[in-house]
Structures are given as C-alpha cells and as structure tokens.
Design a protein around this motif. Structure first.
Motif, PDB file in Angstrom:
ATOM      1  N   UNK A 359       0.736   8.312 -10.289  1.00 27.15           N
ATOM      2  CA  UNK A 359       1.057   9.376 -11.079  1.00 27.15           C
ATOM      3  C   UNK A 359      -0.537  10.035 -11.792  1.00 27.15           C
ATOM      4  N   UNK A 360      -0.599  11.399 -11.283  1.00 30.16           N
ATOM      5  CA  UNK A 360      -2.221  11.745 -11.840  1.00 30.16           C
ATOM      6  C   UNK A 360      -1.895  11.835 -13.532  1.00 30.16           C
ATOM      7  N   UNK A 361      -0.842  11.875 -13.845  1.00 31.14           N
ATOM      8  CA  UNK A 361      -0.504  12.016 -15.552  1.00 31.14           C
ATOM      9  C   UNK A 361      -0.901  10.796 -16.208  1.00 31.14           C
ATOM     10  N   UNK A 362      -0.414   9.656 -15.642  1.00 31.55           N
ATOM     11  CA  UNK A 362      -0.408   8.381 -16.490  1.00 31.55           C
ATOM     12  C   UNK A 362      -0.611   7.284 -15.560  1.00 31.55           C
ATOM     13  N   UNK A 363      -0.985   7.353 -14.342  1.00 32.21           N
ATOM     14  CA  UNK A 363      -1.333   6.347 -13.197  1.00 32.21           C
ATOM     15  C   UNK A 363      -0.532   5.258 -13.053  1.00 32.21           C
ATOM     16  N   UNK A 364       1.013   5.509 -13.439  1.00 30.58           N
ATOM     17  CA  UNK A 364       2.007   4.592 -13.069  1.00 30.58           C
ATOM     18  C   UNK A 364       2.236   4.754 -11.449  1.00 30.58           C
ATOM     19  N   UNK A 365       2.423   3.566 -10.826  1.00 33.59           N
ATOM     20  CA  UNK A 365       3.060   3.523  -9.511  1.00 33.59           C
ATOM     21  C   UNK A 365       4.296   4.279  -9.270  1.00 33.59           C
ATOM     22  N   UNK A 366       4.131   5.199  -8.268  1.00 38.32           N
ATOM     23  CA  UNK A 366       5.373   5.879  -8.063  1.00 38.32           C
ATOM     24  C   UNK A 366       5.843   5.923  -6.742  1.00 38.32           C
ATOM     25  N   UNK A 367       5.088   5.245  -5.616  1.00 35.91           N
ATOM     26  CA  UNK A 367       5.472   5.253  -4.377  1.00 35.91           C
ATOM     27  C   UNK A 367       4.546   4.023  -3.460  1.00 35.91           C
ATOM     28  N   UNK A 368       4.980   3.699  -2.415  1.00 31.82           N
ATOM     29  CA  UNK A 368       4.433   3.060  -1.421  1.00 31.82           C
ATOM     30  C   UNK A 368       4.771   2.985   0.001  1.00 31.82           C
ATOM     31  N   UNK A 369       4.046   3.102   0.995  1.00 33.20           N
ATOM     32  CA  UNK A 369       4.479   3.038   2.327  1.00 33.20           C
ATOM     33  C   UNK A 369       3.399   2.311   3.204  1.00 33.20           C
ATOM     34  N   UNK A 370       3.879   1.706   4.126  1.00 36.54           N
ATOM     35  CA  UNK A 370       3.074   0.756   5.104  1.00 36.54           C
ATOM     36  C   UNK A 370       2.582   1.694   6.172  1.00 36.54           C
ATOM     37  N   UNK A 371       1.438   1.880   6.350  1.00 34.84           N
ATOM     38  CA  UNK A 371       0.747   2.754   7.482  1.00 34.84           C
ATOM     39  C   UNK A 371       0.581   2.098   8.513  1.00 34.84           C
ATOM     40  N   UNK A 372       0.034   0.512   8.422  1.00 32.78           N
ATOM     41  CA  UNK A 372      -0.605  -0.100   9.468  1.00 32.78           C
ATOM     42  C   UNK A 372      -0.355  -1.633   9.102  1.00 32.78           C
ATOM     43  N   UNK A 373      -0.568  -2.398   9.881  1.00 32.91           N
ATOM     44  CA  UNK A 373      -0.716  -4.065   9.623  1.00 32.91           C
ATOM     45  C   UNK A 373      -2.097  -4.405   9.377  1.00 32.91           C
TER      46      UNK A 373
END
Length: 404
Positions: A359-373
C-alpha cells in the motif's frame, strides 16, 4: 546479490557474505573484461540472517498478467545491467547472450529480433533513432530502431554496466572504471570524456546517466553526483552526496549505484553505506540529506519517494524533507528491486521471482504474484498503467493491477 569490485592490478575473484545485506564480493583488476569465477568465503557466519520467509496473505489487489514473452538467456545469472526500455508502444529488451528484441507493448509479439553475438552487459537504451547496448568487451553498439541493423560501434575504456542514453545528437555511457563518454550519435566518434577517479573497492555496477534537456546527471562510485553540459561534457556542478569514512576500504564504500531520480527541478539520489539526498538541479545545492544505505535505486509518485534499503526494507520518504513516512520490514534480505508505483500500490520484485504489492498509504502488503522461477533483479518499468517485468532468466511479463 550485489557484486563488489576491487580496483588493483590483479584478477583475484572473491565472494563474501555479510550480515547486511547478503553481498557478493568480487575482486578484479580495474576495467578487467575477463570472466570471473567467485570463491565463497564468510564473515560473521554465525550472525548472518536468512531472507524473510513469505507468509500467506489475502490479496487485496488483483494482479493481471496481460502477456508473457522471453529473450534468450536473460542475464545468464550474471550481475549485468539489462533493463527493458519502453517507448512508443514498444518494449526493447536485451540478453547477456547477445539477443536484442523489440516487442509490441500491447501484445508481447516480436517486432524484430537480432543476434549481435556479443556479451551484452548494459542496456538497451534508446534515442536519436538508435537502440544502444554496452558490452563486457568495452564497446557501445548502436542499432537502427526500426530494423535492428547495426549503425556503428564505439570503443570505450572498460565494461559497460549501465544503460547508455541518447539525446540531442549525443550518446552518453558510463563505464565501470569511472569514465563518462559523450559519443556522436550519428557516427560513433567520441565527442568528450569526463573521468572520475575510482575507489579501490566498489560495487560491481555503475549508475546510469540521466539526460535532462541539454544536461546530463550521473552518480559515481566515489559518492559524487555531477551535472555536465550534454554537448561538450563541461562540468556544471559536482557535489559529494556522502563523504567516505572509516578505516577500511570496505567501510569507506559510498557508491552511487542506482540511477538518479529526477522529479521536477530536484534530483534524488542514494548511496551505499551513506545517505539519501535531494539536490537542486539548477544549482547543485543539497536541499536535504538523511542517513540511508541503498544500491537498488528509487521510485516516486505524485507525493512520495520509495526506496529499498540495503537490508531490503521498503520505505516511503517525504520528498520535501527526507522524513520517513512508513517502513515495511517483512521482505528483509529478499534482494528487492527498486520500488515503483502502479495504480496506488508500491511494487517490488525479489530473488525468487515474486512481485510484491504494498500500500502506498501505509506500506502494508496487499498482494503477491510469482512472475518467474528466477530472480527479478531489474526494477519493473511502468508505462501507461502497465508494469513490464524482466526476470533474470529472460522471462518478460506485462502486468496491471486493480482492486478486488
């Protein structure tokens, strides 16, 4: 991992792991172009910390992959400066094995591809109708932007571990031995040379030059930031972002390895083991400094700066005074890229190929995706609401973000 280079007359490859961050120490002769075979050794082994483990999170944002493509070999697991360039609906990419490929930015389909048969170590850059690459053999090569045909080659003093840039008839390239070359974009002949002395021990990489109108800004391994006249290389100003301190050469390292970030009439820059600073473009006056060590570089949006420090903490910083607005420590030692802003989130890649959204507001993790190995060592490139990701193994992905 971040390579370090010792500038002496011997080739003595060496790799070292430190408690902060997990660094690779590469010792080589100044300007050496030979292949390195690092040897592992450890300092403070009992105190070394592993990268943070990823914990399950509920994605608050949806990351959509628009397309994927690949380029042969990617960075070939070597610490080179291969960064996509996105402009005019096209994505320009290069591989360590010599391939330069242009993709349609909306579909990922190849527009053209050439095999240069070179060890590409920096680029591609573009401008003046050219696609520009630097090599480990100390060459700058210009290709025609429309076809990929070679226009010229120019010899420089050492390996190019930065992105060449071009504007107003001049190609600018920063070499690993601390020289900044101005090259005629039409002919490949040298127009000017700016030479900075290089410390004994440096990070294995170079800050890429930034062209602003008729001026060029570049950071150096000495911790100095300079502005030159683009046409003739004359020095307009020079400042020390951080002065070296400490008794050992390692302690005195203050490299500017990340690309300077220009926002309006201010340039922001970070140093390794030093400070982050804001400098007036017009005068070279330092507007503020704060203690912060980083080599990954920075990103920005309309009101905040974002930086990954050397322990892989992600910070938001007030551009007016350097105050920290928030800090996320949950990705510690995951070898993060510089952060970029996309659709209200702050995005970083890591050493396992994951793309994290904060989050640009408080830095909390909002998402994750694996693009490559493989690792994502290059910062995402954002253009028109799309982030283009380049993994070390050569995978390229175009992604967007939306609320769930």
């Amino acid at each position: 991992m971040t390579w370090l280079q010792q500038n002496n007359t011997e080739d003595r490859p060496m790799m070292r792991f430190f408690t902060v961050p997990f660094l690779a120490l590469l010792l080589s002769g100044c300007g050496s172009m030979s292949s390195m075979n690092p040897i592992d050794w450890f300092a403070d082994e009992d105190n070394s910390e592993p990268p943070a483990e990823l914990v399950e999170i509920e994605n608050a944002v949806a990351t959509r992959v628009l397309w994927t493509a690949s380029v042969s070999g990617g960075s070939d697991e070597q610490r080179v400066k291969l960064v996509p360039y996105v402009n005019d609906g096209k994505v320009y990419v290069a591989s360590r094995k010599g391939e330069v490929r242009v993709l349609d930015a909306s579909t990922g389909r190849a527009v053209w591809s050439v095999d240069t048969d070179l060890e590409i170590s920096g680029g591609p850059g573009a401008g003046e109708g050219l696609v520009l690459i630097g090599t480990s053999n100390g060459e700058v090569v210009a290709l025609d932007v429309a076809s990929g045909s070679e226009k010229w080659r120019a010899r420089v003093s050492s390996e190019v571990l930065s992105v060449p840039r071009a504007a107003q008839g001049v190609v600018v390239v920063h070499t690993i031995d601390g020289k900044l070359f101005g090259i005629d974009a039409a002919t490949g002949s040298q127009k000017w040379l700016y030479d900075r002395s290089t410390p004994v021990l440096t990070l294995h990489g170079s800050s890429s030059p930034v062209i602003i109108g008729n001026r060029v800004i570049c950071g150096f391994a000495s911790g100095k930031l300079v502005m030159l006249n683009l046409a003739n290389g004359d020095l307009l100003w020079e400042i020390s972002v951080t002065a070296p301190s400490g008794r050992s050469e390692l302690e005195r390292m203050v490299d500017i390895d990340g690309e300077p970030l220009v926002v309006g009439d201010v340039v922001y820059v970070t140093t390794y083991q030093g400070e982050m600073a804001a400098i007036s473009i017009d005068t070279g006056v330092v507007l503020w400094r704060r203690k912060l060590s980083s080599y990954a570089g920075m990103g920005a949006d309309f009101s905040q700066l974002y930086v990954s420090d050397d322990t892989d903490h992600v910070l938001a910083v007030d551009p007016g005074n350097g105050a920290a607005l928030w800090k996320n420590q949950k990705l510690q030692y995951r070898k993060l890229t510089a952060p970029v802003e996309l659709t209200g989130t702050v995005m970083v890649g890591d050493f396992e190929g994951y793309l994290h959204q904060l989050s640009r507001e408080d830095g909390r993790l909002m998402g994750r995706i694996r693009i490559a190995k493989s690792a994502i060592s290059t910062p995402p490139i954002v253009k028109d609401g799309v982030a283009y990701i380049y993994a070390d193994s050569g995978e390229i992905a175009a992604v967007t973000i939306s609320d769930r």
